[in-house]
Write a protein that holds these residues in place. Structure first.
Motif, PDB file in Angstrom:
ATOM      1  N   GLU A   1     -10.714 -44.321  -5.355  1.00 23.26           N
ATOM      2  CA  GLU A   1     -11.308 -43.461  -6.386  1.00 23.26           C
ATOM      3  C   GLU A   1     -12.786 -43.222  -6.120  1.00 23.26           C
ATOM      4  O   GLU A   1     -13.286 -42.112  -6.294  1.00 23.26           O
ATOM      5  CB  GLU A   1     -11.108 -44.076  -7.768  1.00 23.26           C
ATOM      6  CG  GLU A   1      -9.694 -43.971  -8.264  1.00 23.26           C
ATOM      7  CD  GLU A   1      -9.513 -44.583  -9.641  1.00 23.26           C
ATOM      8  OE1 GLU A   1     -10.516 -44.953 -10.286  1.00 23.26           O
ATOM      9  OE2 GLU A   1      -8.357 -44.695 -10.071  1.00 23.26           O
ATOM     10  N   ILE A   2     -13.499 -44.264  -5.705  1.00 27.43           N
ATOM     11  CA  ILE A   2     -14.929 -44.123  -5.401  1.00 27.43           C
ATOM     12  C   ILE A   2     -15.124 -43.177  -4.226  1.00 27.43           C
ATOM     13  O   ILE A   2     -15.990 -42.303  -4.254  1.00 27.43           O
ATOM     14  CB  ILE A   2     -15.557 -45.506  -5.122  1.00 27.43           C
ATOM     15  CG1 ILE A   2     -15.634 -46.305  -6.415  1.00 27.43           C
ATOM     16  CG2 ILE A   2     -16.943 -45.359  -4.504  1.00 27.43           C
ATOM     17  CD1 ILE A   2     -16.010 -47.751  -6.235  1.00 27.43           C
ATOM     18  N   LEU A   3     -14.308 -43.332  -3.192  1.00 30.04           N
ATOM     19  CA  LEU A   3     -14.432 -42.447  -2.028  1.00 30.04           C
ATOM     20  C   LEU A   3     -14.100 -41.005  -2.395  1.00 30.04           C
ATOM     21  O   LEU A   3     -14.745 -40.073  -1.910  1.00 30.04           O
ATOM     22  CB  LEU A   3     -13.531 -42.939  -0.893  1.00 30.04           C
ATOM     23  CG  LEU A   3     -13.977 -44.233  -0.225  1.00 30.04           C
ATOM     24  CD1 LEU A   3     -12.940 -44.679   0.791  1.00 30.04           C
ATOM     25  CD2 LEU A   3     -15.326 -44.074   0.427  1.00 30.04           C
ATOM     26  N   ALA A   4     -13.124 -40.805  -3.270  1.00 32.68           N
ATOM     27  CA  ALA A   4     -12.776 -39.452  -3.704  1.00 32.68           C
ATOM     28  C   ALA A   4     -13.924 -38.832  -4.495  1.00 32.68           C
ATOM     29  O   ALA A   4     -14.236 -37.647  -4.321  1.00 32.68           O
ATOM     30  CB  ALA A   4     -11.504 -39.484  -4.547  1.00 32.68           C
TER      31      ALA A   4
ATOM     32  N   LYS B   1     -17.102 -39.602  -4.197  1.00 35.87           N
ATOM     33  CA  LYS B   1     -18.200 -39.326  -3.261  1.00 35.87           C
ATOM     34  C   LYS B   1     -17.926 -38.067  -2.456  1.00 35.87           C
ATOM     35  O   LYS B   1     -18.850 -37.338  -2.105  1.00 35.87           O
ATOM     36  CB  LYS B   1     -18.417 -40.516  -2.325  1.00 35.87           C
ATOM     37  CG  LYS B   1     -19.139 -41.653  -2.990  1.00 35.87           C
ATOM     38  CD  LYS B   1     -19.478 -42.729  -1.999  1.00 35.87           C
ATOM     39  CE  LYS B   1     -20.266 -43.828  -2.664  1.00 35.87           C
ATOM     40  NZ  LYS B   1     -20.681 -44.849  -1.726  1.00 35.87           N
ATOM     41  N   LYS B   2     -16.660 -37.819  -2.150  1.00 37.56           N
ATOM     42  CA  LYS B   2     -16.317 -36.603  -1.411  1.00 37.56           C
ATOM     43  C   LYS B   2     -16.456 -35.371  -2.303  1.00 37.56           C
ATOM     44  O   LYS B   2     -16.902 -34.321  -1.861  1.00 37.56           O
ATOM     45  CB  LYS B   2     -14.901 -36.704  -0.868  1.00 37.56           C
ATOM     46  CG  LYS B   2     -14.540 -35.579   0.056  1.00 37.56           C
ATOM     47  CD  LYS B   2     -13.220 -35.830   0.717  1.00 37.56           C
ATOM     48  CE  LYS B   2     -12.823 -34.679   1.583  1.00 37.56           C
ATOM     49  NZ  LYS B   2     -13.274 -34.796   2.948  1.00 37.56           N
ATOM     50  N   LYS B   3     -16.098 -35.525  -3.573  1.00 42.32           N
ATOM     51  CA  LYS B   3     -16.157 -34.411  -4.517  1.00 42.32           C
ATOM     52  C   LYS B   3     -17.606 -34.050  -4.835  1.00 42.32           C
ATOM     53  O   LYS B   3     -17.965 -32.895  -4.945  1.00 42.32           O
ATOM     54  CB  LYS B   3     -15.408 -34.774  -5.791  1.00 42.32           C
ATOM     55  CG  LYS B   3     -15.264 -33.634  -6.763  1.00 42.32           C
ATOM     56  CD  LYS B   3     -14.398 -34.036  -7.942  1.00 42.32           C
ATOM     57  CE  LYS B   3     -14.212 -32.887  -8.897  1.00 42.32           C
ATOM     58  NZ  LYS B   3     -13.402 -33.268 -10.047  1.00 42.32           N
ATOM     59  N   TYR B   4     -18.454 -35.074  -5.026  1.00 40.19           N
ATOM     60  CA  TYR B   4     -19.869 -34.870  -5.352  1.00 40.19           C
ATOM     61  C   TYR B   4     -20.724 -35.543  -4.284  1.00 40.19           C
ATOM     62  O   TYR B   4     -21.262 -36.630  -4.517  1.00 40.19           O
ATOM     63  CB  TYR B   4     -20.191 -35.480  -6.720  1.00 40.19           C
ATOM     64  CG  TYR B   4     -19.340 -34.949  -7.842  1.00 40.19           C
ATOM     65  CD1 TYR B   4     -19.507 -33.665  -8.312  1.00 40.19           C
ATOM     66  CD2 TYR B   4     -18.367 -35.748  -8.420  1.00 40.19           C
ATOM     67  CE1 TYR B   4     -18.716 -33.172  -9.344  1.00 40.19           C
ATOM     68  CE2 TYR B   4     -17.576 -35.261  -9.464  1.00 40.19           C
ATOM     69  CZ  TYR B   4     -17.752 -33.985  -9.909  1.00 40.19           C
ATOM     70  OH  TYR B   4     -16.988 -33.499 -10.929  1.00 40.19           O
ATOM     71  N   PRO B   5     -20.882 -34.916  -3.112  1.00 39.53           N
ATOM     72  CA  PRO B   5     -21.550 -35.601  -2.008  1.00 39.53           C
ATOM     73  C   PRO B   5     -23.045 -35.860  -2.217  1.00 39.53           C
ATOM     74  O   PRO B   5     -23.612 -36.750  -1.597  1.00 39.53           O
ATOM     75  CB  PRO B   5     -21.321 -34.671  -0.824  1.00 39.53           C
ATOM     76  CG  PRO B   5     -21.064 -33.345  -1.420  1.00 39.53           C
ATOM     77  CD  PRO B   5     -20.427 -33.594  -2.755  1.00 39.53           C
ATOM     78  N   PHE B   6     -23.704 -35.100  -3.112  1.00 40.67           N
ATOM     79  CA  PHE B   6     -25.150 -35.261  -3.251  1.00 40.67           C
ATOM     80  C   PHE B   6     -25.548 -36.091  -4.462  1.00 40.67           C
ATOM     81  O   PHE B   6     -26.724 -36.318  -4.689  1.00 40.67           O
ATOM     82  CB  PHE B   6     -25.827 -33.891  -3.306  1.00 40.67           C
ATOM     83  CG  PHE B   6     -25.560 -33.102  -2.055  1.00 40.67           C
ATOM     84  CD1 PHE B   6     -26.110 -33.502  -0.856  1.00 40.67           C
ATOM     85  CD2 PHE B   6     -24.756 -31.985  -2.081  1.00 40.67           C
ATOM     86  CE1 PHE B   6     -25.871 -32.796   0.308  1.00 40.67           C
ATOM     87  CE2 PHE B   6     -24.516 -31.264  -0.924  1.00 40.67           C
ATOM     88  CZ  PHE B   6     -25.068 -31.669   0.275  1.00 40.67           C
ATOM     89  N   ASN B   7     -24.579 -36.531  -5.243  1.00 40.63           N
ATOM     90  CA  ASN B   7     -24.892 -37.409  -6.383  1.00 40.63           C
ATOM     91  C   ASN B   7     -25.030 -38.840  -5.895  1.00 40.63           C
ATOM     92  O   ASN B   7     -24.374 -39.256  -4.970  1.00 40.63           O
ATOM     93  CB  ASN B   7     -23.792 -37.355  -7.443  1.00 40.63           C
ATOM     94  CG  ASN B   7     -23.899 -36.115  -8.288  1.00 40.63           C
ATOM     95  OD1 ASN B   7     -24.848 -35.367  -8.191  1.00 40.63           O
ATOM     96  ND2 ASN B   7     -22.908 -35.905  -9.122  1.00 40.63           N
TER      97      ASN B   7
END
Length: 46
Positions: free
Chosen positions: A33-36, A38-44
């Motif tokens: 879930e964390i990796l998903a 991070k992929k969805k919001y790469p700059f947050n």
């Protein structure tokens, strides 16, 4: 997601191995879930 095995009553035999397996599955789910996210919001920053 994996079925929630922690909600079922734990077995009487081999209980430590059962808890270890459930904990590992939950850990891998949370990691995915964390990796998903991070992929969805790469700059947050999390």
């Amino acid at each position: 997601k994996v079925a929630d095995k922690a909600r079922t009553y734990p077995p009487t035999r081999n209980r430590p191995a059962w808890f270890a397996a459930v904990f590992r599955e939950k850990l891998l789910e949370a990691r995915a879930e964390i990796l998903a996210l991070k992929k969805k919001y790469p700059f947050n920053r999390f």
